[in-house]
Motif scaffolding. Structure first.
Motif: not given
Length: 160
Positions: A1, A3-4, A8, A83, A86-87, A119
């Motif tokens: 996560m 990357d998310l 973001s 992404l 899921e992300e 997340a």
């Protein structure tokens, strides 16, 4: 996560800028396209915002707000395109929750708070890597969280 979280943090100020200057309907449409993976590099949401901002494609924001110009829009669209599914779903859900909140909380920190909470509730996954390095003082690593302790012999080597 990770990357998310990175993506973001990069896009939050611009989503807040768009929501507050162009209206939430623009972000609602983007949120749906993010979830459906129709926002991709090359025809991205942020590039469209630049054109929508002033009609001439010059940019959106400025002064005390982050400037969204064509170059920055392309970078942000590429981040979104990178992404995973899921992300994207988590980001989409976070944006939807953020938009449902009060107007005075439609800023980047509150969006990031929504992303972080979703997340963390989605649960992370652990990825195991086995890097290999050979030779005196060699180390191989992908990403390190914590301390590194390298072993070796007690005697020192003098290369002269």
């Amino acid at each position: 996560m990770s990357d998310l979280a990175t993506v973001s943090a990069e896009i939050a100020p611009y989503l807040a800028l768009a929501a507050n200057s162009l209206g939430t309907s623009v972000i609602t449409a983007a949120q749906q396209r993010i979830a459906e993976r129709t926002v991709t590099a090359g025809e991205g949401f942020f590039r469209r915002l630049v054109r929508r901002g002033d009609g001439a494609g010059g940019g959106l924001g400025g002064a005390t707000q982050p400037l969204l110009d064509a170059e920055r829009a392309d970078v942000l669209d590429e981040l979104l395109a990178g992404l995973t599914d899921e992300e994207r779903q988590l980001l989409s859900a976070a944006v939807a929750a953020w938009l449902r909140g009060p107007a005075d909380r439609r800023d980047a920190p509150h969006l990031l708070d929504h992303v972080g909470r979703l997340a963390s509730s989605a649960g992370g996954r652990t990825v195991y890597n086995t890097p290999t390095a050979t030779g005196q003082g060699s180390i191989a690593a992908v990403e390190i969280h914590g301390d590194i302790h390298m072993g070796g012999s007690d005697r020192t080597r003098d290369s002269s």
